[in-house]
Design a protein around this motif. Structure first.
Motif, PDB file in Angstrom:
ATOM      1  N   ASN A 302       0.827  -1.203   0.000  1.00 40.70           N
ATOM      2  CA  ASN A 302       0.000   0.000   0.000  1.00 40.70           C
ATOM      3  C   ASN A 302       0.866   1.260   0.000  1.00 40.70           C
ATOM      4  OD1 ASN A 302      -2.497  -1.255  -0.078  1.00 40.70           O
ATOM      5  ND2 ASN A 302      -2.621  -1.456   2.148  1.00 40.70           N
ATOM      6  N   ALA A 307       1.198   5.756  -1.366  1.00 43.63           N
ATOM      7  CA  ALA A 307       1.631   6.749  -0.379  1.00 43.63           C
ATOM      8  C   ALA A 307       2.507   7.853  -0.957  1.00 43.63           C
ATOM      9  CB  ALA A 307       2.371   6.059   0.767  1.00 43.63           C
ATOM     10  N   GLY A 333      -0.604  10.406   2.841  1.00 49.14           N
ATOM     11  CA  GLY A 333      -1.718  10.114   3.717  1.00 49.14           C
ATOM     12  C   GLY A 333      -3.025   9.955   2.963  1.00 49.14           C
ATOM     13  N   CYS A 335      -7.698   9.576   3.704  1.00 46.80           N
ATOM     14  CA  CYS A 335      -8.857   9.436   4.583  1.00 46.80           C
ATOM     15  C   CYS A 335      -9.473   8.068   4.309  1.00 46.80           C
ATOM     16  CB  CYS A 335      -9.886  10.537   4.325  1.00 46.80           C
ATOM     17  SG  CYS A 335      -9.295  12.194   4.749  1.00 46.80           S
ATOM     18  N   GLU A 336      -9.491   7.216   5.316  1.00 48.71           N
ATOM     19  CA  GLU A 336      -9.908   5.833   5.093  1.00 48.71           C
ATOM     20  C   GLU A 336     -11.326   5.740   4.554  1.00 48.71           C
ATOM     21  OE1 GLU A 336     -10.149   1.552   7.488  1.00 48.71           O
ATOM     22  OE2 GLU A 336      -9.164   3.289   8.396  1.00 48.71           O
ATOM     23  N   ILE A 362      -5.370   2.126  11.997  1.00 51.91           N
ATOM     24  CA  ILE A 362      -4.750   2.982  10.995  1.00 51.91           C
ATOM     25  C   ILE A 362      -5.030   4.439  11.346  1.00 51.91           C
ATOM     26  CG2 ILE A 362      -4.670   3.623   8.560  1.00 51.91           C
ATOM     27  CD1 ILE A 362      -5.626   0.780   7.915  1.00 51.91           C
ATOM     28  N   ASP A 363      -3.965   5.227  11.395  1.00 50.49           N
ATOM     29  CA  ASP A 363      -4.080   6.657  11.658  1.00 50.49           C
ATOM     30  C   ASP A 363      -3.426   7.383  10.490  1.00 50.49           C
ATOM     31  OD1 ASP A 363      -4.393   9.149  12.679  1.00 50.49           O
ATOM     32  OD2 ASP A 363      -2.886   8.942  14.269  1.00 50.49           O
ATOM     33  N   SER A 364      -4.235   8.063   9.671  1.00 49.36           N
ATOM     34  CA  SER A 364      -3.703   8.732   8.491  1.00 49.36           C
ATOM     35  C   SER A 364      -4.487  10.001   8.215  1.00 49.36           C
ATOM     36  CB  SER A 364      -3.763   7.800   7.271  1.00 49.36           C
ATOM     37  OG  SER A 364      -3.170   8.387   6.149  1.00 49.36           O
ATOM     38  N   HIS A 365      -3.757  11.001   7.754  1.00 50.39           N
ATOM     39  CA  HIS A 365      -4.380  12.267   7.384  1.00 50.39           C
ATOM     40  C   HIS A 365      -3.701  12.784   6.125  1.00 50.39           C
ATOM     41  CE1 HIS A 365      -6.407  12.375  11.290  1.00 50.39           C
ATOM     42  NE2 HIS A 365      -5.243  12.030  11.824  1.00 50.39           N
ATOM     43  N   ARG A 366      -4.446  13.519   5.334  1.00 52.51           N
ATOM     44  CA  ARG A 366      -3.912  14.071   4.096  1.00 52.51           C
ATOM     45  C   ARG A 366      -2.670  14.919   4.386  1.00 52.51           C
ATOM     46  NH1 ARG A 366      -4.958  11.749  -0.692  1.00 52.51           N
ATOM     47  NH2 ARG A 366      -7.182  11.275  -0.936  1.00 52.51           N
ATOM     48  N   THR A 370       1.075   8.015   7.141  1.00 54.38           N
ATOM     49  CA  THR A 370       0.183   6.991   7.679  1.00 54.38           C
ATOM     50  C   THR A 370       0.899   6.184   8.757  1.00 54.38           C
ATOM     51  OG1 THR A 370      -0.985   6.795   5.567  1.00 54.38           O
ATOM     52  CG2 THR A 370      -1.193   4.945   7.103  1.00 54.38           C
ATOM     53  N   PHE A 372       0.352   2.613  10.529  1.00 52.55           N
ATOM     54  CA  PHE A 372      -0.358   1.334  10.411  1.00 52.55           C
ATOM     55  C   PHE A 372       0.123   0.461  11.565  1.00 52.55           C
ATOM     56  CE2 PHE A 372      -0.954  -2.972   9.017  1.00 52.55           C
ATOM     57  CZ  PHE A 372      -2.051  -2.979   8.158  1.00 52.55           C
TER      58      PHE A 372
END
Length: 384
Positions: A302, A307, A333, A335-336, A362-366, A370, A372
């Motif tokens: 991924n 990314a 990043g 948005c899931e 999972i913690d991700s922001h534009r 990310t 994981f």
């Protein structure tokens, strides 16, 4: 051959602890049992606890509408040929309790007089039979019938559980193949399209005698071809990756990250905090370790695909209760909730984790990369 009659155990106080040898077939420390392995391992205990040397074991094959001979003991090759297979029809195969019948003429040539059929039951479903071949007539008491019926229920339950596990495994394999086929198709198709466009462009520039542009395009195509070859090689290595190293999965993760960095130009680092590596040894089952490797592979794929990252860090921490694997990238990043439904990577990773009692967060922001994270209880075993 041990010659016996059913009265061998009549009048005795049954020692039900003799059945422990059957339970040990799927006991702690044994390999994951299959239908075949259960019946093969059951022959000797059945011989010992019944006193019959000539024993055959069958399992129901719905595709052939028959009971296939899977295992046997104490039988001559000619007898084996007579016994296999048997159609799944007739009153014998409808019985839910042991039944004694006269041996057919072909078996009488070999000296057998009777056969005791013991149905292998999972609830009310007959999953197979154990057949005890006797050279004498048998006059079984009610206690003996009940004893043999208990043997059938024990083995039937084991076989049912093994068949259920085999079905789940086959379903998982089919799902995995579909996923891999889709991913390979999408990625390779995109690479091939890019090469076709490049060739079309090179043809146009060559026709216009723009040789410098043609050479530039060919250089790009050579790079793209190498990229495709690296991609396919990495995918094949991932498919063949095993978790057989005696030192655990840490060396496998190290090799995976080294190849990832070499092939894709994304810097990698592996940090193992304190003695977390030691927690991997002997804690997880081989099946759980394999799933864990696949989860990390999924996360790295991924990163590579989506990314636009320049680096990725894999951090492993652990204590007496859990292991935590954190994969951090410095990419764009996401948005899931905005991920297209047909993107299976995250869903597959969660399903893999659930199969070994682990959780994925999972913690991700534009614009912020990310994180994981996989959290695995140290007592993890693959659920039945």
């Amino acid at each position: 051959m041990i010659e016996t009659t059913g009265s061998l155990i009549e009048g005795m106080t049954f020692q039900y602890n003799n059945l422990d040898s059957l339970f040990s077939i799927t006991g702690p420390g044994t390999n994951t049992p299959t239908t075949i392995s259960i019946l093969q391992q059951a022959i000797k205990p059945v011989q010992e606890i019944t006193g019959f040397n000539a024993v055959a074991a069958r399992v129901h094959d719905p595709r052939g509408s028959c009971f296939k001979l899977i295992a046997h003991g104490g039988l001559q090759p000619g007898v084996i040929q007579i016994l296999s297979p048997q159609p799944a029809e007739g009153t014998i195969y409808e019985e839910k309790m042991p039944v004694v019948v006269a041996a057919e003429a072909a078996l009488q040539v070999w000296g057998y007089r009777e056969i005791i059929y013991i149905p292998l039951l999972a609830g009310e479903v007959t999953v197979g039979f154990v057949e005890l071949l006797s050279t004498h007539e048998n006059h079984l008491s009610e206690s003996e019938f009940n004893y043999y019926a208990l043997i059938g229920k024990i083995l039937g339950s084991m076989i049912f559980q093994a068949q259920r596990a085999e079905c789940l495994q086959r379903a998982a394999m089919i799902q995995e193949r579909v996923r891999l086929a889709q991913e390979l198709h999408d990625d390779v198709a995109q690479l091939v399209r890019s090469m076709r466009w490049g060739l079309d462009e090179a043809r146009v520039t060559l026709d216009n005698q723009q040789l410098d542009k043609t050479y530039d395009i060919l250089d790009n195509l050579e790079t793209l071809a190498q990229h495709t070859a690296d991609y396919l090689r990495e995918e094949m290595l991932c498919l063949r990756e095993g978790v057989e190293c005696q030192e655990g999965i840490i060396p496998i993760l190290e090799g995976m990250l080294q190849r990832f960095e070499r092939n894709w130009g994304i810097k990698t680092a592996l940090i193992v905090v304190n003695d977390a590596a030691d927690h991997f040894r002997g804690v997880l089952s081989p099946a759980a370790e394999t799933q864990l490797v696949r989860i990390v592979q999924e996360a790295l794929m991924n990163v590579r695909r989506h990314a636009e990252a320049s680096s990725v860090l894999v951090r492993i921490t652990g204590d007496e209760n859990r292991l935590i694997i954190t994969i951090v990238d410095d990419g764009v990043g996401f948005c899931e909730e905005n991920i297209p439904h047909d993107r299976l990577g995250i869903r597959i990773a969660r399903e893999r984790a659930a199969s070994i009692g682990a959780k994925v967060n999972i913690d991700s922001h534009r614009g912020a990369g990310t994180i994981f994270k996989v959290e695995i209880p140290c007592c993890t075993e693959v659920p039945a």
